[in-house]
Design a protein around this motif. Structure first.
Motif, PDB file in Angstrom:
ATOM      1  N   ARG A   1     -18.431 -18.857   4.712  1.00  0.00           N
ATOM      2  CA  ARG A   1     -19.743 -18.999   4.079  1.00  0.00           C
ATOM      3  C   ARG A   1     -19.939 -17.958   2.984  1.00  0.00           C
ATOM      4  NH1 ARG A   1     -23.083 -19.747   9.752  1.00  0.00           N
ATOM      5  NH2 ARG A   1     -23.049 -22.047   9.821  1.00  0.00           N
ATOM      6  N   ALA A   2     -19.401 -16.772   3.190  1.00  0.00           N
ATOM      7  CA  ALA A   2     -19.610 -15.666   2.241  1.00  0.00           C
ATOM      8  C   ALA A   2     -18.991 -15.950   0.879  1.00  0.00           C
ATOM      9  CB  ALA A   2     -19.037 -14.373   2.819  1.00  0.00           C
ATOM     10  N   PHE A   3     -18.007 -16.840   0.831  1.00  0.00           N
ATOM     11  CA  PHE A   3     -17.387 -17.148  -0.457  1.00  0.00           C
ATOM     12  C   PHE A   3     -18.246 -18.090  -1.307  1.00  0.00           C
ATOM     13  CE2 PHE A   3     -13.574 -14.891  -0.202  1.00  0.00           C
ATOM     14  CZ  PHE A   3     -13.048 -14.974   1.080  1.00  0.00           C
ATOM     15  N   GLY A   4     -19.260 -18.704  -0.726  1.00  0.00           N
ATOM     16  CA  GLY A   4     -20.156 -19.570  -1.503  1.00  0.00           C
ATOM     17  C   GLY A   4     -19.469 -20.770  -2.127  1.00  0.00           C
ATOM     18  N   LEU A   5     -18.580 -21.405  -1.386  1.00  0.00           N
ATOM     19  CA  LEU A   5     -17.806 -22.515  -1.934  1.00  0.00           C
ATOM     20  C   LEU A   5     -18.690 -23.730  -2.211  1.00  0.00           C
ATOM     21  CD1 LEU A   5     -14.701 -22.224   0.419  1.00  0.00           C
ATOM     22  CD2 LEU A   5     -14.993 -21.295  -1.887  1.00  0.00           C
ATOM     23  N   ARG A   6     -18.454 -24.389  -3.363  1.00  0.00           N
ATOM     24  CA  ARG A   6     -19.283 -25.528  -3.781  1.00  0.00           C
ATOM     25  C   ARG A   6     -18.531 -26.849  -3.689  1.00  0.00           C
ATOM     26  NH1 ARG A   6     -23.863 -26.477  -7.224  1.00  0.00           N
ATOM     27  NH2 ARG A   6     -24.303 -28.688  -7.001  1.00  0.00           N
ATOM     28  N   SER A   7     -17.271 -26.886  -4.115  1.00  0.00           N
ATOM     29  CA  SER A   7     -16.534 -28.141  -4.201  1.00  0.00           C
ATOM     30  C   SER A   7     -15.060 -27.864  -3.953  1.00  0.00           C
ATOM     31  CB  SER A   7     -16.749 -28.756  -5.590  1.00  0.00           C
ATOM     32  OG  SER A   7     -16.255 -30.063  -5.668  1.00  0.00           O
ATOM     33  N   ALA A   8     -14.330 -28.889  -3.512  1.00  0.00           N
ATOM     34  CA  ALA A   8     -12.913 -28.679  -3.176  1.00  0.00           C
ATOM     35  C   ALA A   8     -12.099 -29.928  -3.467  1.00  0.00           C
ATOM     36  CB  ALA A   8     -12.763 -28.303  -1.699  1.00  0.00           C
ATOM     37  N   ALA A   9     -10.836 -29.704  -3.832  1.00  0.00           N
ATOM     38  CA  ALA A   9      -9.859 -30.784  -3.979  1.00  0.00           C
ATOM     39  C   ALA A   9      -8.518 -30.261  -3.487  1.00  0.00           C
ATOM     40  CB  ALA A   9      -9.755 -31.246  -5.421  1.00  0.00           C
ATOM     41  N   LEU A  10      -7.908 -30.952  -2.535  1.00  0.00           N
ATOM     42  CA  LEU A  10      -6.607 -30.586  -1.990  1.00  0.00           C
ATOM     43  C   LEU A  10      -5.637 -31.693  -2.367  1.00  0.00           C
ATOM     44  CD1 LEU A  10      -8.923 -29.401  -0.014  1.00  0.00           C
ATOM     45  CD2 LEU A  10      -7.034 -28.953   1.552  1.00  0.00           C
ATOM     46  N   LEU A  11      -4.604 -31.358  -3.141  1.00  0.00           N
ATOM     47  CA  LEU A  11      -3.690 -32.357  -3.705  1.00  0.00           C
ATOM     48  C   LEU A  11      -2.291 -32.195  -3.120  1.00  0.00           C
ATOM     49  CD1 LEU A  11      -5.615 -33.674  -5.692  1.00  0.00           C
ATOM     50  CD2 LEU A  11      -5.746 -31.213  -6.065  1.00  0.00           C
ATOM     51  N   PRO A  12      -1.682 -33.294  -2.656  1.00  0.00           N
ATOM     52  CA  PRO A  12      -0.307 -33.207  -2.161  1.00  0.00           C
ATOM     53  C   PRO A  12       0.671 -33.007  -3.315  1.00  0.00           C
ATOM     54  CG  PRO A  12      -1.026 -35.484  -2.196  1.00  0.00           C
ATOM     55  CD  PRO A  12      -2.224 -34.667  -2.575  1.00  0.00           C
ATOM     56  N   MET A  13       1.617 -32.112  -3.156  1.00  0.00           N
ATOM     57  CA  MET A  13       2.690 -31.900  -4.136  1.00  0.00           C
ATOM     58  C   MET A  13       3.867 -32.770  -3.695  1.00  0.00           C
ATOM     59  SD  MET A  13       2.005 -27.789  -4.416  1.00  0.00           S
ATOM     60  CE  MET A  13       3.694 -27.403  -4.864  1.00  0.00           C
ATOM     61  N   LEU A  14       3.876 -34.004  -4.219  1.00  0.00           N
ATOM     62  CA  LEU A  14       4.824 -35.021  -3.771  1.00  0.00           C
ATOM     63  C   LEU A  14       6.045 -35.094  -4.670  1.00  0.00           C
ATOM     64  CD1 LEU A  14       2.349 -37.878  -2.879  1.00  0.00           C
ATOM     65  CD2 LEU A  14       4.080 -36.988  -1.330  1.00  0.00           C
ATOM     66  N   ALA A  15       7.211 -35.105  -4.055  1.00  0.00           N
ATOM     67  CA  ALA A  15       8.455 -35.305  -4.798  1.00  0.00           C
ATOM     68  C   ALA A  15       9.433 -36.047  -3.885  1.00  0.00           C
ATOM     69  CB  ALA A  15       9.049 -33.981  -5.247  1.00  0.00           C
ATOM     70  N   ARG A  16       9.976 -37.100  -4.424  1.00  0.00           N
ATOM     71  CA  ARG A  16      10.946 -37.920  -3.677  1.00  0.00           C
ATOM     72  C   ARG A  16      10.390 -38.353  -2.322  1.00  0.00           C
ATOM     73  NH1 ARG A  16      16.647 -35.084  -3.690  1.00  0.00           N
ATOM     74  NH2 ARG A  16      15.439 -33.200  -3.270  1.00  0.00           N
ATOM     75  N   GLY A  17       9.078 -38.730  -2.332  1.00  0.00           N
ATOM     76  CA  GLY A  17       8.454 -39.263  -1.135  1.00  0.00           C
ATOM     77  C   GLY A  17       8.056 -38.240  -0.095  1.00  0.00           C
ATOM     78  N   ARG A  18       8.231 -36.947  -0.391  1.00  0.00           N
ATOM     79  CA  ARG A  18       7.889 -35.907   0.578  1.00  0.00           C
ATOM     80  C   ARG A  18       6.821 -34.987  -0.010  1.00  0.00           C
ATOM     81  NH1 ARG A  18      11.415 -32.164   1.518  1.00  0.00           N
ATOM     82  NH2 ARG A  18      12.579 -32.496  -0.413  1.00  0.00           N
ATOM     83  N   THR A  19       5.914 -34.512   0.848  1.00  0.00           N
ATOM     84  CA  THR A  19       4.932 -33.514   0.439  1.00  0.00           C
ATOM     85  C   THR A  19       5.563 -32.135   0.585  1.00  0.00           C
ATOM     86  OG1 THR A  19       3.003 -34.852   0.993  1.00  0.00           O
ATOM     87  CG2 THR A  19       2.693 -32.482   0.942  1.00  0.00           C
ATOM     88  N   LEU A  20       5.844 -31.504  -0.542  1.00  0.00           N
ATOM     89  CA  LEU A  20       6.478 -30.182  -0.527  1.00  0.00           C
ATOM     90  C   LEU A  20       5.462 -29.064  -0.363  1.00  0.00           C
ATOM     91  CD1 LEU A  20       9.014 -30.633  -3.470  1.00  0.00           C
ATOM     92  CD2 LEU A  20       9.251 -31.255  -1.059  1.00  0.00           C
TER      93      LEU A  20
END
Length: 635
Positions: free
Chosen positions: A572-591
């Motif tokens: 809570r102390a960081f005051g986060l407003r928005s987030a996006a978590l993106l998979p780093m995909l290569a050759r069908g695998r999340t690296l």
């Protein structure tokens, strides 16, 4: 269609290369062959030539694969010219442009590869805003031609002179004719400025000519002012269509645009080799044109430079015409301003608004005009978190309207304004003019340039990303550079985690502009590292290979992700407003997972932001995969 260094006496472009091919893979080998033959004729060393071939092939192949997906296949054009100890190559298409797209697998290692082969690479929109352009500069000792950076100081001088002229209360639309004096002989040997009136008819408001002997006299300028505005003249075409016109001057062309032999002879005596007309545009509407011509100058470089100047000049013309209308009658003011797409306000000396158009109501997030007129200026400003283009806070007193009402000069200001209630981020270009006919008033024009500016920033980011990913094969260092690059262009926080096969998640980068917050974030991660067995955050991204997007982070989300009460309070102390978590995909695998977070900026990450970040994550994944393959090969 191929043009390879035409050596005829009539061709000023005999050392230029142009090759246009259908956007099909079959044309790429022929392009390589023709480019190689032309470059060898310039005496370019084999090592440099190899770099050129590889980088150009990569750029063209990318255009062939991605530019025309979902639309009719057109062409890809390659142009090259020698400069001073350098070779400049441009690859352009008329396709979908550089925006993020879900169907594209990304460029892989293309950008880093091009970045390593060139001394400089730029990505931008193509001519006229269509498609994309990759401009590559290669070091090539011994070549001759204009340096690519030449004239930057000149442009700054011209912009400064335009700003001074436009700041004058007496400045009118016709005064934009001063451009002719600013451009000749700095960037051209001839310049005339044409404005369109309300009926669409053109009239010249300024001209200047530099003669072959270097002299500049009133007779030359008077001749250019009188030169007929025939329908087939480049200036008339540019002004009516809004499209830049360029041509190489020949006897046939002179006869076509000149009404008689006398005019053609006078034009021939100037010994000009090329002619161009650049439209003056306000939004999508042409208001005139700037005509330039030259002898031994680089036409492309001059057109590029004057096009940038024309953007500023058109804004001054629009502002001058607006101010002129303001000074006539309030009724006419309201009719005109109410129809504008730009937000317009008029402020009294104490700062309170006395007029606002509907565009201002929408932009400032009000219910109606009365709400704006009844609000104090400071309260209106507090609806936004305002920073300059470098992320520095902008004080209320520094806004253009406040400056002009205080008796200080004010140039147009570009700001990033985040609407606090919604988190929506705007890029706004704001200018103010002081009216003091019957007591001082500040007329403020606010242009929403979000799409254009975001596109420019993202293009620059992709170019910088290519450099970052190509600068080292040391994996952790490469990802740390990426995290630093991402803040604050894409978000306030950037976190990169790599997935260890059969083991825990390994956090390799965490960045924020405040080093104390970075320290606190790192300590929190040490106490509570990511757990792939629980939660809907990183665990879901890795498990399902899909992005996770929270446009607004709620307290319920923090509670679900927290390990205990101490962890929850720290989050809570960081005051986060928005987030996006993106998979780093290569050759069908999340690296790994690329996490972007906003906090103190107040921004929310939109679907468009997530789509762009997803493209970035794919490029990074390809770089990670290549770095690992390289490391495995060396073991």
């Amino acid at each position: 269609m191929v043009s390879n260094g035409d050596t005829s006496d009539e061709s000023p472009d005999r050392v230029r290369f142009r090759f246009e091919l259908p956007a099909e893979p079959s044309g790429v080998p022929l392009l390589r062959h023709e480019l190689t033959r032309w470059a060898q004729g310039l005496g370019i060393e084999d090592e440099v030539l190899g770099n050129v071939r590889l980088a150009v092939t990569e750029a063209v192949t990318n255009a062939v694969i991605h530019a025309y997906v979902g639309q009719p296949v057109d062409t890809v054009a390659v142009e090259a010219r020698p400069g001073r100890d350098e070779l400049v190559v441009r690859v352009t298409d008329r396709g979908r442009g550089l925006g993020p797209r879900a169907d594209s697998p990304g460029l892989g290692m293309g950008l880093p590869l091009i970045g390593r082969l060139c001394t400089h690479v730029d990505l931008s929109q193509g001519p006229g805003g269509l498609g994309s352009e990759v401009r590559m500069t290669f070091a090539a000792a011994g070549l001759t031609g204009p340096a690519s950076g030449e004239g930057s100081d000149t442009l700054e001088d011209i912009f400064a002179a335009l700003a001074r002229a436009g700041a004058s209360d007496a400045f009118g639309g016709d005064d934009i004719g001063v451009l002719a004096e600013l451009l000749v002989p700095r960037l051209a040997d001839l310049c005339s400025v044409t404005l369109l009136d309300e009926t669409g008819a053109g009239r010249r408001v300024g001209a200047r000519v530099a003669h072959p002997d270097g002299s500049i006299d009133p007779e030359g300028s008077a001749w250019a002012l009188r030169f007929p505005l025939t329908p087939n003249a480049p200036s008339a075409i540019a002004a009516s269509t809004g499209i830049t016109q360029t041509t190489r001057i020949t006897d046939a062309w002179r006869r076509e645009v000149c009404p008689d032999e006398t005019w053609a002879d006078e034009l021939a005596a100037l010994d000009l080799t090329w002619w161009a007309a650049i439209p003056l545009m306000t939004g999508a509407t042409p208001v005139g044109a700037v005509t330039i011509a030259g002898r031994d100058r680089d036409m492309d470089g001059a057109v590029d430079a004057v096009s940038r100047v024309a953007e500023h000049a058109a804004g001054l013309v629009a502002s001058a015409r607006l101010v002129d209308d303001l000074r006539r009658t309030r009724r006419r003011l309201e009719r005109i301003l109410g129809a504008l797409t730009e937000a317009v306000t008029v402020s009294a000396p104490e700062g309170r608004l006395v007029y606002a158009n509907e565009a201002a109501v929408r932009l400032l997030g009000a219910a109606d005009v009365d709400e704006l007129l009844n609000e104090t200026p400071a309260a209106l400003a507090k609806r936004f978190r305002i920073t300059d283009e470098h992320g520095r806070p902008v004080e209320f007193g520094a806004l253009p309207s406040r400056r002009v009402l205080s008796g200080n000069p004010s140039e147009p200001m570009l700001t990033r304004s985040v609407h606090i209630a919604t988190g929506r981020a705007y890029w706004l270009r704001t200018s103010a003019t002081l009216l003091d006919d019957d007591g001082p008033l500040a007329v403020t024009v606010i242009q929403d340039v979000t799409a254009q500016t975001e596109g420019e920033h993202r293009n620059r980011f992709l170019a910088d990303l290519g450099e970052a990913l190509g600068s080292t094969l040391e994996l952790d260092e490469m990802l740390r550079r990426l995290a630093v690059l991402t803040v604050p262009t894409l978000a306030d926080w950037c976190v990169i985690d790599l997935v260890t096969e059969g083991g825990p998640v390994h956090r390799v980068a965490l960045h924020h502009s405040d080093s104390e917050l970075v320290r606190r974030g790192a300590e929190l991660n040490q106490r509570h590292p990511p757990d792939l067995t629980r939660g809907e955050g990183i665990a879901k991204v890795v498990r399902e290979n899909v992005p996770v997007h929270a446009e607004v982070i709620t307290d319920e989300m923090l509670q679900e992700g927290a390990y205990d009460e101490e962890h929850l309070e720290a989050l809570r102390a960081f005051g986060l407003r928005s987030a996006a978590l993106l998979p780093m995909l290569a050759r069908g695998r999340t690296l790994g997972v690329l996490t972007l977070l906003t906090a103190e900026s107040g921004r929310t990450l939109t679907e468009a932001d997530v789509a762009f970040a997803g493209d970035v994550a794919r490029r990074v994944a390809m770089a990670v995969d290549n770095a690992r393959l390289f490391a495995a090969r060396d073991r």
